[in-house]
Design a protein around this motif. Structure first.
Motif, mmCIF file in Angstrom:
data_model
loop_
_atom_site.group_PDB
_atom_site.id
_atom_site.type_symbol
_atom_site.label_atom_id
_atom_site.label_comp_id
_atom_site.label_asym_id
_atom_site.label_seq_id
_atom_site.Cartn_x
_atom_site.Cartn_y
_atom_site.Cartn_z
ATOM 1 N N ASN A 190 -4.367 1.536 -1.972
ATOM 2 C CA ASN A 190 -5.047 0.318 -1.534
ATOM 3 C C ASN A 190 -6.130 -0.080 -2.533
ATOM 4 O OD1 ASN A 190 -3.484 0.060 0.773
ATOM 5 N ND2 ASN A 190 -4.927 1.149 2.093
ATOM 6 N N ILE A 214 -3.167 -4.062 -4.658
ATOM 7 C CA ILE A 214 -3.122 -5.122 -3.645
ATOM 8 C C ILE A 214 -2.794 -6.460 -4.292
ATOM 9 C CG2 ILE A 214 -4.474 -6.437 -1.969
ATOM 10 C CD1 ILE A 214 -6.076 -3.843 -1.434
ATOM 11 N N GLY A 267 0.776 -1.235 0.000
ATOM 12 C CA GLY A 267 0.000 0.000 0.000
ATOM 13 C C GLY A 267 0.803 1.277 0.000
ATOM 14 N N LEU A 317 -2.621 -4.113 5.074
ATOM 15 C CA LEU A 317 -2.587 -2.836 4.365
ATOM 16 C C LEU A 317 -1.674 -1.917 5.169
ATOM 17 C CD1 LEU A 317 -6.380 -2.361 3.483
ATOM 18 C CD2 LEU A 317 -4.569 -3.441 2.112
#
Length: 315
Positions: free
Chosen positions: A98, A103, A87, A124
């Motif tokens: 994100n 991701i 992230g 994250l």
């Protein structure tokens, strides 16, 4: 090695962080790994970002060095927990991302770099102001369905940011990795100095009770930079900025026949929230020293004496 509740199971209350292995040799990385395993630490923390600024490195560099140095067998891989984070985008324009695409692509990169088929946990790394919870949920669903990530969490998130993710994400958020040390402890100080006018410690900096929220929702807190004075400005051990704290650390170290590192570790693990301490050291000896604090239970007076010696407010 003491364990804490972790995503329906248990995990050691000390973690070996791999942020600083970018310039280490294979032998040095293996020595660090062996020291951790010998101490009872089978949990290793990574991030796609770690090593990005190392000459000849780049994104996933520390993850690659971990794989190259250790060349873990399938059996050895199954014996350890691998956690990574995504992230933070550092090259060119520094920002957070994100999104679904980032991701998923980050996890693919981590799997390749680490030489594994799955991550035990994905976090994250930082809150993204532009986050779309539905995108995060879709990424988590796809990664879980493919067997590429087993459990999920966050890092540096406030309770409300976690609640926002939970409007779409169906998997439990089992971890929140936050900065905590004796001298950098706003997640503790605000609660103790709450409603006290004129005290900096009474200011809410964690989005509203991240420790209490985590205890209420079964989220394991992981403490990064556990020996830092502040935000990456050196450790407090032997620092002229903290003579009272170091005197108290030395006193308790002598009492328990351990090092000040063990006492500073025990201060965090003493908290009933069940913290995991994320060690960022590349010293096998520092790992052993910290591990000696895993089972050490400080008394309430000792815990509060350290708190006060670190300069925090006790109304």
């Amino acid at each position: 090695m003491k364990t804490v509740p972790f995503g329906g199971a248990t995990a050691p209350n000390i973690i070996a962080g791999m942020m600083r292995i970018a310039d280490k040799s294979d032998d040095e990385i293996r020595a660090l790994y062996d020291a951790a395993r010998e101490a009872g630490i089978d949990f290793f923390d990574h991030a796609d970002l770690y090593g990005f600024n190392h000459p000849g490195g780049g994104v996933h560099h520390c993850e690659r060095r971990f794989r190259e140095a250790l060349n873990l067998s399938g059996t050895e891989r199954s014996e350890i927990t691998l956690q990574s984070k995504c992230g933070i985008i550092a090259p060119k324009v520094f920002h957070y991302d994100n999104s679904y695409e980032h991701i998923v692509s980050s996890v693919e990169g981590s799997l390749t770099a680490l030489g594994t088929d799955y991550l035990d946990i994905l976090l994250l790394h930082r809150p993204d102001a532009l986050v779309e919870p539905a995108e995060v949920a879709r990424a988590f669903d796809d990664l879980e369905a493919a067997g590429k990530v087993r459990q999920f969490g966050v890092s540096n998130h406030t309770p409300r940011q976690i609640d926002l993710l939970k409007t779409a994400v169906r998997q439990p958020i089992i971890v929140n990795q936050v900065q905590l040390s004796l001298t950098h402890a706003p997640i503790f100080t605000q609660g103790l100095a709450s409603n006290m006018i004129g005290y900096d410690d009474s200011v809410t900096r964690d989005g509203g009770g991240v420790v209490d929220y985590s205890r209420l929702h079964g989220i394991t807190l992981q403490a990064w930079s556990p020996f830092q004075k502040g935000f990456f400005d050196g450790v407090f051990f032997d620092s002229p900025d903290h003579p009272e704290l170091n005197a108290e650390l030395d006193r308790l170290a002598a009492k328990y026949d351990v090092t000040p590192t063990a006492i500073a570790t025990a201060w965090i693990t003493r908290h009933p929230a069940g913290f995991q301490v994320v060690l960022g050291t590349t010293s096998p000896q520092r790992i052993a020293d910290a591990a000696a604090g895993s089972d050490l239970v400080l008394t309430r007076p000792e815990w509060y004496a350290l708190f006060s010696a670190a300069g925090h407010t006790l109304p």
